[in-house]
Write a protein that holds these residues in place. Sequence first.
Motif, PDB file in Angstrom:
ATOM      1  N   UNK A  65      72.688  13.999  12.208  1.00 39.13           N
ATOM      2  CA  UNK A  65      71.286  14.023  11.806  1.00 39.13           C
ATOM      3  C   UNK A  65      70.375  13.633  12.971  1.00 39.13           C
ATOM      4  N   UNK A  66      70.792  12.654  13.743  1.00 32.40           N
ATOM      5  CA  UNK A  66      70.015  12.213  14.897  1.00 32.40           C
ATOM      6  C   UNK A  66      69.887  13.315  15.951  1.00 32.40           C
ATOM      7  N   UNK A  67      70.937  14.111  16.105  1.00 31.31           N
ATOM      8  CA  UNK A  67      70.912  15.158  17.123  1.00 31.31           C
ATOM      9  C   UNK A  67      70.058  16.349  16.699  1.00 31.31           C
ATOM     10  N   UNK A  68      70.014  16.634  15.404  1.00 33.35           N
ATOM     11  CA  UNK A  68      69.284  17.820  14.945  1.00 33.35           C
ATOM     12  C   UNK A  68      67.880  17.508  14.451  1.00 33.35           C
ATOM     13  N   UNK A  69      67.699  16.332  13.873  1.00 33.42           N
ATOM     14  CA  UNK A  69      66.397  15.945  13.321  1.00 33.42           C
ATOM     15  C   UNK A  69      66.131  14.484  13.683  1.00 33.42           C
ATOM     16  N   UNK A  70      65.793  14.248  14.929  1.00 34.37           N
ATOM     17  CA  UNK A  70      65.715  12.887  15.465  1.00 34.37           C
ATOM     18  C   UNK A  70      64.766  11.974  14.674  1.00 34.37           C
ATOM     19  N   UNK A  71      63.542  12.408  14.434  1.00 31.61           N
ATOM     20  CA  UNK A  71      62.587  11.549  13.728  1.00 31.61           C
ATOM     21  C   UNK A  71      63.063  11.262  12.308  1.00 31.61           C
ATOM     22  N   UNK A  72      63.571  12.279  11.642  1.00 32.59           N
ATOM     23  CA  UNK A  72      64.098  12.093  10.294  1.00 32.59           C
ATOM     24  C   UNK A  72      65.303  11.164  10.328  1.00 32.59           C
ATOM     25  N   UNK A  73      66.151  11.333  11.307  1.00 34.46           N
ATOM     26  CA  UNK A  73      67.326  10.480  11.438  1.00 34.46           C
ATOM     27  C   UNK A  73      66.963   9.023  11.579  1.00 34.46           C
ATOM     28  N   UNK A  74      65.957   8.726  12.396  1.00 37.09           N
ATOM     29  CA  UNK A  74      65.551   7.333  12.563  1.00 37.09           C
ATOM     30  C   UNK A  74      64.915   6.803  11.293  1.00 37.09           C
ATOM     31  N   UNK A  75      64.193   7.649  10.574  1.00 33.07           N
ATOM     32  CA  UNK A  75      63.605   7.222   9.305  1.00 33.07           C
ATOM     33  C   UNK A  75      64.708   6.888   8.304  1.00 33.07           C
ATOM     34  N   UNK A  76      65.718   7.748   8.215  1.00 31.11           N
ATOM     35  CA  UNK A  76      66.852   7.497   7.325  1.00 31.11           C
ATOM     36  C   UNK A  76      67.530   6.186   7.724  1.00 31.11           C
ATOM     37  N   UNK A  77      67.746   5.995   8.997  1.00 29.65           N
ATOM     38  CA  UNK A  77      68.364   4.761   9.487  1.00 29.65           C
ATOM     39  C   UNK A  77      67.567   3.534   9.049  1.00 29.65           C
ATOM     40  N   UNK A  78      66.251   3.566   9.250  1.00 24.14           N
ATOM     41  CA  UNK A  78      65.425   2.401   8.923  1.00 24.14           C
ATOM     42  C   UNK A  78      65.485   2.054   7.436  1.00 24.14           C
ATOM     43  N   UNK A  79      65.423   3.081   6.588  1.00 20.53           N
ATOM     44  CA  UNK A  79      65.482   2.812   5.146  1.00 20.53           C
ATOM     45  C   UNK A  79      66.870   2.319   4.731  1.00 20.53           C
ATOM     46  N   UNK A  80      67.900   2.868   5.320  1.00 24.50           N
ATOM     47  CA  UNK A  80      69.262   2.404   5.008  1.00 24.50           C
ATOM     48  C   UNK A  80      69.463   0.965   5.461  1.00 24.50           C
ATOM     49  N   UNK A  81      68.992   0.658   6.648  1.00 19.00           N
ATOM     50  CA  UNK A  81      69.121  -0.714   7.163  1.00 19.00           C
ATOM     51  C   UNK A  81      68.404  -1.695   6.240  1.00 19.00           C
ATOM     52  N   UNK A  82      67.200  -1.311   5.782  1.00 19.30           N
ATOM     53  CA  UNK A  82      66.434  -2.185   4.894  1.00 19.30           C
ATOM     54  C   UNK A  82      67.131  -2.354   3.545  1.00 19.30           C
ATOM     55  N   UNK A  83      67.680  -1.270   3.003  1.00 21.29           N
ATOM     56  CA  UNK A  83      68.386  -1.354   1.718  1.00 21.29           C
ATOM     57  C   UNK A  83      69.620  -2.240   1.853  1.00 21.29           C
ATOM     58  N   UNK A  84      70.345  -2.062   2.950  1.00 24.99           N
ATOM     59  CA  UNK A  84      71.526  -2.895   3.178  1.00 24.99           C
ATOM     60  C   UNK A  84      71.115  -4.364   3.276  1.00 24.99           C
ATOM     61  N   UNK A  85      70.073  -4.650   4.033  1.00 26.81           N
ATOM     62  CA  UNK A  85      69.624  -6.029   4.218  1.00 26.81           C
ATOM     63  C   UNK A  85      69.210  -6.648   2.883  1.00 26.81           C
ATOM     64  N   UNK A  86      68.559  -5.847   2.039  1.00 29.82           N
ATOM     65  CA  UNK A  86      68.154  -6.334   0.721  1.00 29.82           C
ATOM     66  C   UNK A  86      69.382  -6.774  -0.084  1.00 29.82           C
ATOM     67  N   UNK A  87      70.392  -5.922  -0.161  1.00 33.69           N
ATOM     68  CA  UNK A  87      71.590  -6.242  -0.937  1.00 33.69           C
ATOM     69  C   UNK A  87      72.395  -7.368  -0.293  1.00 33.69           C
ATOM     70  N   UNK A  88      72.473  -7.365   1.018  1.00 38.50           N
ATOM     71  CA  UNK A  88      73.208  -8.423   1.711  1.00 38.50           C
ATOM     72  C   UNK A  88      72.572  -9.777   1.427  1.00 38.50           C
ATOM     73  N   UNK A  89      71.262  -9.816   1.355  1.00 36.91           N
ATOM     74  CA  UNK A  89      70.563 -11.052   1.032  1.00 36.91           C
ATOM     75  C   UNK A  89      70.915 -11.499  -0.390  1.00 36.91           C
ATOM     76  N   UNK A  90      70.988 -10.540  -1.306  1.00 39.12           N
ATOM     77  CA  UNK A  90      71.350 -10.858  -2.696  1.00 39.12           C
ATOM     78  C   UNK A  90      72.752 -11.457  -2.779  1.00 39.12           C
ATOM     79  N   UNK A  91      73.655 -10.938  -1.961  1.00 39.10           N
ATOM     80  CA  UNK A  91      75.047 -11.386  -1.985  1.00 39.10           C
ATOM     81  C   UNK A  91      75.338 -12.471  -0.949  1.00 39.10           C
ATOM     82  N   UNK A  92      74.307 -12.870  -0.219  1.00 35.92           N
ATOM     83  CA  UNK A  92      74.441 -13.887   0.840  1.00 35.92           C
ATOM     84  C   UNK A  92      75.474 -13.469   1.893  1.00 35.92           C
ATOM     85  N   UNK A  93      75.354 -12.223   2.306  1.00 38.70           N
ATOM     86  CA  UNK A  93      76.214 -11.674   3.353  1.00 38.70           C
ATOM     87  C   UNK A  93      75.419 -11.690   4.655  1.00 38.70           C
TER      88      UNK A  93
END
Length: 173
Positions: A65-93
Amino acid sequence: STQLKGRLTFGKVFEEYAAIKKESSAPNTVKDREKTAKRLQGTKLWTVPFEDITVDLIESVLAKLMQTHRATGWRVYRYCRAAYAYQADQQRISGNPFSLWRKNKDPKLVRVRDTILPTADSAGQKWLVELVRLRTHHQFAVSVTADYLLCLLLWGGRKTETQMLRIADIDFD
């Protein structure tokens, strides 16, 4: 409890995060999260148990995704990172594999913009003079595009915010 962990997929985590953030987010952000979810559905990342997310899995999903749609890829990355951080905080990971992936990312895929309009030299000045001249072009689309580019340059606004700007929105005083 092992069975419960197996059912908590990253897709479910992402959807829960998006739902919680929906009311406090701008409409375009909500749409971006929905587009991100659609892009990820059907990938292994979407269906993997939350605890099994690895840097290698993230690489396998995001690299293309990063190679074909760079801006979209970074947007996907940022939202995934935020979602992961949200759940990790809930589970104290501690730690976030998305952040680790970014830290170890191949720099060739990360295009950093470090160019500026060289207004101190004649080429930059000539470009600006020509852009200002185009504001009075006989073709409406050309003159409006010149105005749009000048607004972007002078105000530093985002493209979509500048596109939606109306005269009534401007306080000329």
